[in-house]
Design an enzyme around this catalytic site. Structure first.
Site, PDB file in Angstrom:
ATOM      1  N   ASP A  18      37.263  40.369  44.496  1.00 29.09           N
ATOM      2  CA  ASP A  18      38.476  39.564  44.729  1.00 29.09           C
ATOM      3  C   ASP A  18      38.269  38.099  44.368  1.00 29.09           C
ATOM      4  O   ASP A  18      38.880  37.215  44.968  1.00 29.09           O
ATOM      5  CB  ASP A  18      38.941  39.673  46.194  1.00 29.09           C
ATOM      6  CG  ASP A  18      39.064  41.107  46.671  1.00 29.09           C
ATOM      7  OD1 ASP A  18      39.743  41.884  45.988  1.00 29.09           O
ATOM      8  OD2 ASP A  18      38.471  41.451  47.711  1.00 29.09           O
ATOM      9  N   HIS A  48      42.582  44.037  40.180  1.00 30.48           N
ATOM     10  CA  HIS A  48      42.688  42.791  39.435  1.00 30.48           C
ATOM     11  C   HIS A  48      44.157  42.408  39.346  1.00 30.48           C
ATOM     12  O   HIS A  48      44.995  43.241  39.022  1.00 30.48           O
ATOM     13  CB  HIS A  48      42.130  42.935  38.020  1.00 30.48           C
ATOM     14  CG  HIS A  48      40.658  43.151  37.973  1.00 30.48           C
ATOM     15  ND1 HIS A  48      39.966  43.328  36.802  1.00 30.48           N
ATOM     16  CD2 HIS A  48      39.731  43.194  38.950  1.00 30.48           C
ATOM     17  CE1 HIS A  48      38.682  43.495  37.065  1.00 30.48           C
ATOM     18  NE2 HIS A  48      38.527  43.425  38.361  1.00 30.48           N
TER      19      HIS A  48
END
Length: 435
Positions: A18, A48
């Protein structure tokens, strides 16, 4: 392979995932004429987010280059492929409406397939653990699929594309194997096989399966720029992460080689993506985690919610002790520091610079799981810059205290910070020249 073959670039998450890899990949594709993006490991447990062309894209198994009409996309042999998720994601992100999209993607025939039974096993295994031992899996079946691969009863894309009767028999044996371990598992075998037959026909019709190893080597030989896109993050690596609270693949630089058939000598640059603070989804050690108002503020301003799981991310100060270890293992040539703007309103900012355990200064993170709980963190404190950085496009225009923060990180890990993210949009990025 000729000596003239072009080197590949590898982009990796340097923390627990992340970090904002999608944004950096999108920038590189648009500004560095990337011809091929390639996923090398993980599955649809990754997440993503890319904001481009006036919309937000969420990717889990697709390479981020799929939104560029000039970029070819590879899903390598090291990826575990959930075909339901693959086709669903193509539709969700509007790819299927783009003319010729099928000519820009290739799935390795050597990649392993994720089945519904793997997801069920994932959940059963997690449920069987005591609360304090739960891994925090995404329940997407990724771990059990990699386990099948190592147990050598896994089923590959090539099996699906060959004799369907043989594929069906392998699948039935796989289900029986798991039902012996978990008798309560319920699998609609015939329904699953019917669905995979449809997938098989679609993959064949669109010619989406191929020899990705040969393709990438051919592209390199022809001077094309290949960007390898890592999933998850280095601190989740099955070998070097906070084991057992890790993912099931090598999310460090070695995974780029084994997951795509690219030799180490072919790697020219390794970009590590680092969030300006630290986050983690699920359970596992997190020495700099904040449980106070600062932690809540990071979570709120940073919109720290998992793309894949929807879970709130745990937040804390950046851990340079772990980041230096990450740099040691991966050999980063460049760092992309993201979400710097989230720190704009913090009067005090801390960074972890060392660990102590039982009064002893550590030179490496603990290898033993239980030791993490006793770690004492040594911090360096910075005065916040208390000015907005969103909209800044030149490094010298950043507040001086902000530049001091960046410089300290650079000097501590001994890797230049080349990209600095100051907002969610594609253009919200400062690009520095290497010193």
């Amino acid at each position: 392979m000729t000596s003239a073959a072009r080197k590949v670039s590898v982009l990796l998450g340097a923390q627990w995932g992340d970090e904002g890899k999608g944004k950096i990949i999108d920038f590189l594709i648009e500004n560095h004429k990337i011809n091929v993006t390639a996923r090398c490991q993980g599955g649809n447990n990754a997440g993503h987010t890319v904001v481009a062309n006036g919309r937000k894209y969420d990717f889990h198994i697709l390479p981020s280059g799929i939104i560029s009409p000039t970029c070819f996309n590879v899903i390598g042999n090291g990826v575990v492929v959930n075909l339901d998720a693959f086709f669903s994601e193509l539709a969700h992100n509007g790819v299927l409406s783009e003319p010729g999209w099928e000519k820009r993607i290739m799935i390795s025939s050597e990649a392993h397939l994720v089945f519904g039974v793997h997801s069920q096993v994932d959940g059963r295994q997690e449920d069987s653990l005591a609360a304090k031992n739960k891994i925090g899996t995404t329940n997407r079946g990724i771990g059990p699929t990699y386990s099948s691969k190592c147990f050598r009863n896994g089923i590959r894309v090539a099996d699906l594309m060959a004799d369907f009767e043989e594929f069906s028999e392998k699948y039935r044996r796989l289900v029986e194997h798991y039902k012996k371990q978990f008798p309560s598992i319920e699998v609609d075998v015939d329904g699953e096989l019917a669905r995979f037959k449809e997938h098989r026909e679609k993959l064949a019709e669109l010619k989406l399966v191929g020899d990705t190893v040969g393709f990438i080597h051919e592209q390199r030989t022809n001077g094309k720029q290949v960007l390898i896109e890592g999933a998850n993050g280095a601190l989740l690596d099955i070998d070097f992460g906070t084991y057992p609270y890790v993912t099931s693949s090598n999310s460090t630089v070695g995974g780029a080689c084994t997951g795509l058939g690219v030799p180490p000598t072919a790697i020219g640059s390794v970009i590590g993506v680092v969030k300006a603070y630290q986050t983690r989804v699920g359970t596992g050690p997190f020495p700099t985690e904040l449980f106070d108002a600062d932690g809540e503020k990071l979570q709120s301003i940073g919109k720290e919610v998992g793309v894949t799981t929807g879970r709130k991310r745990r937040c804390g100060w950046i851990d340079l002790f772990l980041l230096r270890r990450s740099a040691m293992i991966n050999g980063y040539t460049d760092i992309a520091l993201t979400k710097l703007d989230i720190l704009d309103t913090f009067p005090t900012i801390k960074v972890a610079v060392g660990y102590k355990l039982n009064g002893q200064t550590l030179t490496a993170p603990p290898a033993q799981t239980n030791a993490w709980g006793a770690v004492e963190v040594e911090y360096k404190e910075f005065e916040g810059w208390m000015e907005p950085t969103v909209g800044v496009r030149k490094y010298e225009d950043l507040p001086e205290k902000c530049r001091q923060y960046i410089q300290f990180i650079e000097e501590f890990i001994k890797v230049p910070i080349v990209y600095i993210g100051v907002g969610a949009e594609r253009e919200s990025l400062i690009v520095r020249q290497k010193q």
